[in-house]
Design a protein around this motif. Structure first.
Motif, mmCIF file in Angstrom:
data_model
loop_
_atom_site.group_PDB
_atom_site.id
_atom_site.type_symbol
_atom_site.label_atom_id
_atom_site.label_comp_id
_atom_site.label_asym_id
_atom_site.label_seq_id
_atom_site.Cartn_x
_atom_site.Cartn_y
_atom_site.Cartn_z
ATOM 1 N N LEU A 229 0.840 -1.208 0.000
ATOM 2 C CA LEU A 229 0.000 0.000 0.000
ATOM 3 C C LEU A 229 0.875 1.258 0.000
ATOM 4 O O LEU A 229 0.568 2.236 -0.687
ATOM 5 N N ARG A 232 2.374 1.852 -3.334
ATOM 6 C CA ARG A 232 1.405 2.444 -4.282
ATOM 7 C C ARG A 232 0.942 3.823 -3.834
ATOM 8 O O ARG A 232 -0.094 4.313 -4.285
ATOM 9 N N LYS A 233 1.637 4.385 -2.877
ATOM 10 C CA LYS A 233 1.360 5.734 -2.370
ATOM 11 C C LYS A 233 -0.020 5.851 -1.741
ATOM 12 O O LYS A 233 -0.658 6.896 -1.763
ATOM 13 N N MET A 234 -0.512 4.740 -1.195
ATOM 14 C CA MET A 234 -1.845 4.763 -0.589
ATOM 15 C C MET A 234 -1.780 5.081 0.895
ATOM 16 O O MET A 234 -2.720 5.632 1.459
ATOM 17 N N ILE A 235 -0.710 4.637 1.546
ATOM 18 C CA ILE A 235 -0.513 5.001 2.955
ATOM 19 C C ILE A 235 0.918 5.520 3.105
ATOM 20 O O ILE A 235 1.780 5.193 2.272
ATOM 21 N N PHE B 52 -6.335 12.369 -4.567
ATOM 22 C CA PHE B 52 -5.773 11.035 -4.336
ATOM 23 C C PHE B 52 -5.064 10.544 -5.604
ATOM 24 O O PHE B 52 -3.931 10.041 -5.558
ATOM 25 N N PHE B 58 -3.295 10.626 1.073
ATOM 26 C CA PHE B 58 -3.253 9.172 1.226
ATOM 27 C C PHE B 58 -4.680 8.634 1.409
ATOM 28 O O PHE B 58 -5.607 9.391 1.681
ATOM 29 N N VAL B 59 -4.780 7.292 1.316
ATOM 30 C CA VAL B 59 -6.095 6.669 1.504
ATOM 31 C C VAL B 59 -6.737 7.038 2.852
ATOM 32 O O VAL B 59 -7.925 7.346 2.898
ATOM 33 N N PRO B 60 -5.994 6.995 3.980
ATOM 34 C CA PRO B 60 -6.660 7.350 5.245
ATOM 35 C C PRO B 60 -7.337 8.716 5.182
ATOM 36 O O PRO B 60 -8.431 8.899 5.727
#
Ligand code: B1M
Lengths: 464, 210
Positions: A229, A232-235, B52, B58-60
């Motif tokens: 995650l 993928r730069k999601m967190i 995003f 970020f997702v959060p």
């Protein structure tokens, strides 16, 4: 907590190929005894696994073991570990899994007879318990089938037993995507630790019954999910790095129950565990880009005793079938590292330090598993009175390392991540003093439809 | 006096408490629930989705906004239903049989919800028959299938075929997941493919022709 002191307290001694507690295989490999060996992992291409497809599936595995071991012999590998990480139906129906175990064991013996190649097999059944939602963790057909495959594969000759267990994951995915460190601690150090104790007691007993090795677990579903995650730069990467430090507390439980290593390849927390337990560890890095990307492709090798590719499909590449190509890559990496080590401790250390330095400053997740960081986190864990306290201590140690190394200009942290160190520190400051108080608080907050508290020996409600 | 723009900003910034007070206030001032949805909530999530996509958040942080939108929807949904207003698009989503990976699928569902779709999430390990049953029950415009394992790609193919064979020829089928490619999507007869959650809304709209 079983371990009160470190097996390796000097970061200079935390190095590839050498573990205080090496393991000898039937063919005479000494894992952790001075050499780093390749560990090849492989999987199927696009195939529906059912009984009718078994002849084709069997052909794949026969081709993998035959061609990859032939290449290993040609390249004069001093030894090879094969890992058979099953695909879910192969654990659900142990007869399917066993068909492949036997193919691989036959291939290993054939290569030993023909070329004198030392090879061995790690069998890693799936933890399919989460196929039922909420998962049934301590009984039921998935549990029974998993134990059956462990038992039968050990009886057939698989020398090492491993798993990527999933206890605690019911809440962890949400904890990750919400950046919720408190929930991470609950999943890993309260739920995860309890399930690890349960599952590893069984695996260790099966290994003992057949005279094989209970090798180790990995917090793959936790730490590597975070890593993917973050990749993928999601967190934030700093968050994934702190999660990694906490996963060590969960994975440690396998060794507390009697596992002896080598720890499983995808456990990037393994350097911390090697420092604590002295058991040899498998690691994966750049050679596992076929399975997932990572920010520590070189560094991961620095403390490894087995060097793995995590997983590659049996597909044709220009050089040959993919597992054979990966076998070659692993062997060359190991050959280089073993050549450095053969020239003495100073060269081995130089080699290790290059592996570390080439990655450590570029990503918080790499920085967290350098030999120095691993020993610091390991120290924080063994100094703690409980797994709960160890989780908090590991997270605190990780935040401190990230802060200090970035302030010293040794680590690059993305500007938009900087605030996350404060945020995590605040969360840690707010953690209750005792695990009981934490459980009580969390039982009010968590989604009880996602897991069964009794399966973790937890009260159903806060007041229960 | 608060404005629709204030609600939009509150959702973008994920300020649930503000949303909770703003929604009744704006409704009381005479603004239609549908206007709050179309002029504040959906555009707000559009902004968040864009940020995003551009790696600005970020997702959060995105989920904090999604929860703020949900807070508003808890109040608006019954009113919209009362007024006979239904979401323009209904979507079903699930991970195919044999596959338990759902983080990516959940993100796609979040994006779709943000775009104002009514999303029914069937969860993981969903057999073809369950997809068909749900299609018959909910009459969706779009069905999303996710697969992460090479060994469950055939289940995706089988599910697409089974849905078509059951006579559901007009529902749009969108597929995705790490091993899935546009060419695989074409090969199995899906109507759309997206490589990530950020582009899943555009892909769905394209498949729907809107
Ligand atoms: C409808 O329209 C759409 C549109 C777009 C869609 C879409 C639908 N669905 C997804 N997308 C797209 O948008 C999303 C957001 O941008 C994206 O979704 P993704 O899911 O790709 O991205 C997520 C945001 C982040 N990515 C992920 O969450 C997946 C990351 C990796 C590391 C991964 C994870 C995390 C997990 N795993 Co699994 N896992 C791997 C993955 C490696 C990889 N390279 O993908 C992979 C897929 N796993 C693998 C394996 C082997 C397994 N896993 C398993 C289990 C797990 C965990 C439970 C531990 C965990 C899943 C957690 C969860 N709740 O989902 C097991 C299988 C369980 C099962 N029956 O499904 C197990 C068999 C492992 C085992 N020993 O038990 C490998 C597959 C090998 C193969 N043959 O295909 C694997 C490539 C890793 C590896 N080891 O090599 C896009 O794909």
């Amino acid at each position: 907590m079983k371990y009160k002191t470190l097996a390796i307290s000097d970061p200079a001694k935390l190095i590839y190929g050498v573990a205080p507690n090496p393991i000898e295989t039937r063919h005479g490999m000494r894992i952790g005894g001075g050499l780093i060996y390749p560990e090849l992992n492989f999987t199927l291409p696009d195939i529906n696994i059912r009984k009718e497809a078994m002849p084709e599936i069997a052909r794949h595995y026969k081709q993998i073991v035959t061609e990859a071991l032939e290449r290993a012999a040609e390249l004069e590998a001093p030894g090879v570990m094969l890992e058979f990480e099953t695909l879910p139906p192969m654990t659900e129906h142990p007869a399917l899994g066993m068909e492949i175990v036997n193919i691989l064991l036959e291939g290993i013996e054939r290569a030993h007879g023909k070329y004198g190649l030392k090879a061995t097999l790690r069998c890693t059944p799936n933890d399919n318990r989460e196929f039922i939602r909420p998962p049934v963790m301590r009984s039921g057909r998935y549990w029974d089938a998993m134990l059956e495959l462990f038992d039968q594969s050990a009886a057939a000759g698989a020398e090492f037993l491993s798993i990527e267990s999933v206890g605690g994951k019911e809440l962890h995915d949400d904890a990750l995507v919400n950046g919720d460190l408190r929930a991470v601690l609950f999943s890993l150090c309260v739920m995860g630790v309890r399930d690890m104790n349960f599952i590893w007691e069984h695996i260790v007993a099966i290994a003992a019954k057949h005279g094989v090795h209970a090798a180790g677990d990995t917090a793959c579903g936790f730490g590597n999910t975070a890593m993917v995650l973050a990749e993928r730069k999601m967190i934030p990467r700093v968050f994934a790095a702190v999660v990694r430090a906490v996963t060590a507390v969960r994975s440690l439980v396998a060794y507390e129950c009697g596992a002896v290593g080598p720890g499983k390849d995808c456990g990037y927390e393994n350097p911390i565990l090697k420092a604590i337990t002295g058991c040899p560890m498998s690691m994966e890095g750049k050679t596992a880009a076929c399975a997932h990307l990572s920010p520590m492709g070189n560094l991961a090798a620095a403390t490894a005793d087995l060097w793995s590719n995590e997983s590659v499909q049996n597909i044709k590449l220009l050089g040959g079938m993919a597992p054979t190509c990966y076998m070659e890559q692993l062997i060359y990496d190991c050959r280089l590292m073993n050549t450095a080590a053969a020239e003495g401790e100073a060269s081995a250390l130089k080699m290790r330090d290059w592996l570390v330095k080439s990655d450590a400053g570029l990503d918080p997740q790499a920085m967290i598993i350098t030999p120095e960081s691993s020993v610091a986190i390991a120290n924080a864990i063994v100094a703690s009175p409980s797994h709960y306290a160890a989780g908090i201590a590991a997270a605190r140690a990780a935040v401190k390392i990230l802060r200090e190394t970035s302030e010293a200009g040794c680590l690059r942290i993305d500007a938009r991540e900087a605030g996350w160190l404060d945020r995590m520190e605040d969360e840690l400051d707010d953690m209750p003093d005792t695990e009981d108080a934490f459980i009580e608080e969390m039982m009010e907050e968590v989604d009880l439809e996602k897991f069964t508290p009794a399966d973790y020996g937890l009260p159903t409600t806060a007041s229960a | 006096m608060s404005t629709i723009e204030d609600l939009k900003t509150a959702v973008i910034n994920g300020r649930r408490k503000d949303v909770k007070t703003l929604v009744p206030e704006l409704l009381e001032s005479g603004i239609e629930p549908s206007a709050l949805l179309s002029q504040a909530l959906i555009p707000a999530m559009g902004v968040v989705g864009e940020r995003f996509k551009n790696n600005e958040i970020f997702v959060p942080e995105m989920l904090v906004s999604a929860r703020a939108m949900k807070e508003a929807m808890n109040v608006l949904e019954p009113k919209l239903l009362e007024a006979g207003i239904r979401p323009e698009h209904t979507a079903l989503i699930g991970t195919v049989e044999g596959d338990l990976h759902d983080i990516g699928k959940n993100l796609v569902a979040t994006m779709w919800k943000g775009a104002g779709f009514d999303v029914i999430d069937l969860g993981v390990n969903v057999p073809a028959a369950r997809f068909i049953e749900a299609i018959e029950e909910h009459k969706p415009h779009i069905v999303g299938l996710s697969a992460l394992l090479t060994t469950t790609m055939p289940a995706m193919r089988d599910t697409v075929a089974a849905i078509r064979e059951a006579g559901h020829t007009s529902v749009k089928l969108l597929v995705g997941g790490a091993p899935i490619t546009q060419s695989y999507a074409n090969e199995i007869g899906a109507d759309g493919y997206s490589r990530d959650a950020a582009s899943a809304v555009d892909a769905a709209k394209e498949a729907l022709g809107v």
